[in-house]
Design a protein around this motif. Structure first.
Motif, short mmCIF file in Angstrom:
data_model
loop_
_atom_site.label_atom_id
_atom_site.label_comp_id
_atom_site.label_asym_id
_atom_site.label_seq_id
_atom_site.Cartn_x
_atom_site.Cartn_y
_atom_site.Cartn_z
N THR A 32 -10.67 21.10 40.27
CA THR A 32 -9.43 20.90 40.78
C THR A 32 -9.55 21.20 42.16
O THR A 32 -9.06 20.36 43.13
CB THR A 32 -8.45 22.36 40.36
N ARG A 33 -10.33 21.88 42.82
CA ARG A 33 -10.68 22.23 44.52
C ARG A 33 -11.20 20.78 44.90
O ARG A 33 -10.67 20.29 45.98
CB ARG A 33 -11.31 23.42 44.77
N LEU A 34 -12.43 20.48 44.30
CA LEU A 34 -13.09 19.13 44.96
C LEU A 34 -12.07 18.07 44.81
O LEU A 34 -12.22 16.92 45.59
CB LEU A 34 -14.36 19.16 44.22
N LYS A 35 -11.40 17.65 43.59
CA LYS A 35 -10.44 16.51 43.52
C LYS A 35 -9.54 16.46 44.50
O LYS A 35 -9.16 15.50 45.12
CB LYS A 35 -9.98 16.48 41.98
N LEU A 36 -8.96 17.58 44.63
CA LEU A 36 -7.83 17.62 45.80
C LEU A 36 -8.44 17.45 47.37
O LEU A 36 -7.66 17.04 47.98
CB LEU A 36 -6.66 18.94 45.55
N ALA A 37 -9.28 18.13 47.52
CA ALA A 37 -10.16 18.01 48.73
C ALA A 37 -10.27 16.51 48.85
O ALA A 37 -10.39 15.87 50.10
CB ALA A 37 -11.23 18.94 48.75
N GLU A 38 -10.80 15.70 48.02
CA GLU A 38 -11.36 14.60 47.91
C GLU A 38 -9.93 13.63 48.52
O GLU A 38 -10.01 12.58 49.07
CB GLU A 38 -11.72 13.79 46.76
N LEU A 39 -8.71 14.06 47.96
CA LEU A 39 -7.36 13.57 48.27
C LEU A 39 -7.02 13.88 49.52
O LEU A 39 -5.80 13.65 49.95
CB LEU A 39 -6.47 13.69 47.08
N ASN A 40 -7.60 14.97 50.29
CA ASN A 40 -7.40 15.61 51.53
C ASN A 40 -5.79 16.22 51.41
O ASN A 40 -5.12 16.26 52.23
CB ASN A 40 -7.07 14.41 52.72
#
Length: 146
Positions: A32-40
């Motif tokens: 969850t954290r990585l996917k949302l970080a990828e989306l800034n």
């Protein structure tokens, strides 16, 4: 907190980023954290914490599983969904972290669920629990939006 009755309170995802089943809470939080970080997304870290805690609660309270002692496959009763939703009255779409399980609302009380819902209340804009009879007729969902 209120029971989900309609799409106004629990709108369908405009865009589902991902869904996980049989995932350990720590893994779900990291994805969850990585996917949302990828989306800034500015709340990527918060979303990761909430995903992990809501998954942990769901496993503990619906299966009684002690995840620390469980080897191999997890019970197939918990599903995490993360995506964007449009909320009536809000100009911008919100991220929703939702955890579906096969528990029911009979006897379910926020007082019985400690850390996960306390974090959802403290860190989210909106949160709730209830039955989504269309998508998961055999269980409940606990969710948070921000």
């Amino acid at each position: 907190m209120r029971e989900i009755l309609d799409e106004e309170r629990f709108p369908p995802f405009r865009k589902l980023f991902f869904a996980l089943e049989q995932a350990r809470p720590e893994f779900a939080g990291t994805v969850t954290r990585l996917k949302l970080a990828e989306l800034n997304h500015p709340e990527a870290d918060v979303a990761g914490v909430l995903a992990r805690e809501l998954m942990r609660n769901a496993y503990q309270h619906t299966t009684g599983a002690n995840l620390a002692e469980l080897d191999g496959e997890l019970p197939r009763t918990v599903r995490l969904e993360v995506g964007m939703v449009d909320v009536p009255g809000c100009a911008e779409a919100r991220v929703r972290v939702a955890v579906f399980d096969q528990g029911d609302l009979f006897g379910f009380s926020p007082a019985n669920v400690r850390r996960g819902l306390m974090l959802a209340q403290a860190l989210g804009d909106r949160y709730g629990y209830g039955c989504d009879r269309v998508r998961r007729p055999d269980g409940k969902v606990v969710w948070v939006q921000f």
